[in-house]
Design a protein around this motif. Structure first.
Motif, PDB file in Angstrom:
ATOM      1  N   TYR A   1      47.907  59.186  51.415  1.00 23.37           N
ATOM      2  CA  TYR A   1      46.891  58.354  52.057  1.00 23.37           C
ATOM      3  C   TYR A   1      46.481  57.197  51.170  1.00 23.37           C
TER       4      TYR A   1
ATOM      5  N   TYR B   1      44.918  59.154  56.646  1.00 25.14           N
ATOM      6  CA  TYR B   1      44.823  60.606  56.458  1.00 25.14           C
ATOM      7  C   TYR B   1      45.704  61.341  57.460  1.00 25.14           C
TER       8      TYR B   1
ATOM      9  N   ASN C   1      49.259  60.884  56.426  1.00 21.09           N
ATOM     10  CA  ASN C   1      49.493  61.638  55.197  1.00 21.09           C
ATOM     11  C   ASN C   1      49.812  63.096  55.509  1.00 21.09           C
ATOM     12  N   ARG C   2      49.098  63.675  56.478  1.00 25.58           N
ATOM     13  CA  ARG C   2      49.395  65.057  56.867  1.00 25.58           C
ATOM     14  C   ARG C   2      50.821  65.172  57.395  1.00 25.58           C
ATOM     15  N   GLU C   3      51.243  64.192  58.175  1.00 21.91           N
ATOM     16  CA  GLU C   3      52.618  64.188  58.681  1.00 21.91           C
ATOM     17  C   GLU C   3      53.625  64.038  57.540  1.00 21.91           C
TER      18      GLU C   3
ATOM     19  N   ALA D   1      53.984  67.283  55.576  1.00 19.79           N
ATOM     20  CA  ALA D   1      54.780  68.252  56.332  1.00 19.79           C
ATOM     21  C   ALA D   1      56.263  67.907  56.262  1.00 19.79           C
TER      22      ALA D   1
ATOM     23  N   ASP E   1      50.173  68.796  47.801  1.00 20.82           N
ATOM     24  CA  ASP E   1      49.282  69.882  48.193  1.00 20.82           C
ATOM     25  C   ASP E   1      49.914  71.219  47.814  1.00 20.82           C
TER      26      ASP E   1
ATOM     27  N   GLU F   1      44.389  69.343  47.523  1.00 25.59           N
ATOM     28  CA  GLU F   1      43.214  69.952  48.147  1.00 25.59           C
ATOM     29  C   GLU F   1      42.038  70.087  47.181  1.00 25.59           C
TER      30      GLU F   1
END
Length: 224
Positions: A58, A74, A77-79, A82, A118, A141
């Protein structure tokens, strides 16, 4: 702690370790994932890759797309996390990393992983590289700010129970080296990216790093 630059020796009571580019070579995955992202946004991949090393996704996106709302960064960033976690092809240890990690454990030198990845990504990459995970991990995290903010390194030192001045950081990226400096720590720069960034000591990889117990809770690290 002091450095003897003539023979490239540093002493420390604890070590804080970046992961990507420092212990694990994940460049192939990083480049595949960020090339797709750059193409999707019409950006020059060569400019994108200069930014992304060391930072959380991000934070890289915020630099590259400064007008975009952070909520979108954000979400993407999660994508990205993954996608990277699902792709371990080509992930290998940095030369010398297995022996280096074994020496840290064998000598019981306090050490922590401080990474912008993460928990799932750091667990996957360390396993893919055949490296054991330190007991103490500061991951994405765990912090509210990405490198080059020093929060991660300061948290790592605190969790190990040492003052920043007693800690030695191993890093490969500009963001990471700046974070280590901002935390008040000395930095060992690892690899080609780190060479021009003014670390306390620079090494091509971890094959030439030797560790010895200096007594009194101090450890001597020799680089050559």
């Amino acid at each position: 702690m002091t450095a003897t630059t003539a023979d490239s020796v540093l002493t420390a009571r604890a070590v804080l370790l970046d992961m990507d580019g420092t212990l694990v070579n994940s460049d192939a995955v990083v480049e595949r994932c960020w090339r797709r992202w750059a193409d999707r946004h019409g950006l020059d991949f060569d400019e994108v890759i200069k930014v992304v090393h060391g930072r959380q996704g991000y934070a890289s996106m915020a630099v590259l797309l400064p007008e975009r709302p952070m909520a979108e960064n954000y979400a993407e960033n999660r994508e990205m996390l993954a996608a990277e976690t699902a792709d371990m092809e080509g992930v290998v240890p940095i030369p010398g990393a297995p022996a280096f990690m074994a020496a840290l454990a064998g000598l019981r030198l306090p050490h922590a992983l401080v990474t912008s990845a993460d928990v799932p990504l750091s667990t996957g990459r360390m396993a893919a590289a055949g490296l054991g995970l330190p007991d103490v991990r500061v991951t994405a995290e765990s912090v509210g700010a990405s490198k080059p903010d020093p929060e991660g390194f300061l948290k790592g030192a605190a969790e190990l129970g040492f003052d920043p001045a007693d800690c030695l950081v191993f890093e490969d990226s500009e963001a990471g080296i700046l974070a280590g400096r901002a935390a008040g720590m000395r930095v060992v720069g690892v690899g080609a990216r780190a060479a021009a960034l003014g670390p306390t000591v620079h090494v091509d990889d971890l094959t030439g790093v030797r560790i010895a117990d200096a007594g009194g809770g101090e450890f001597r690290l020799t680089f050559g």
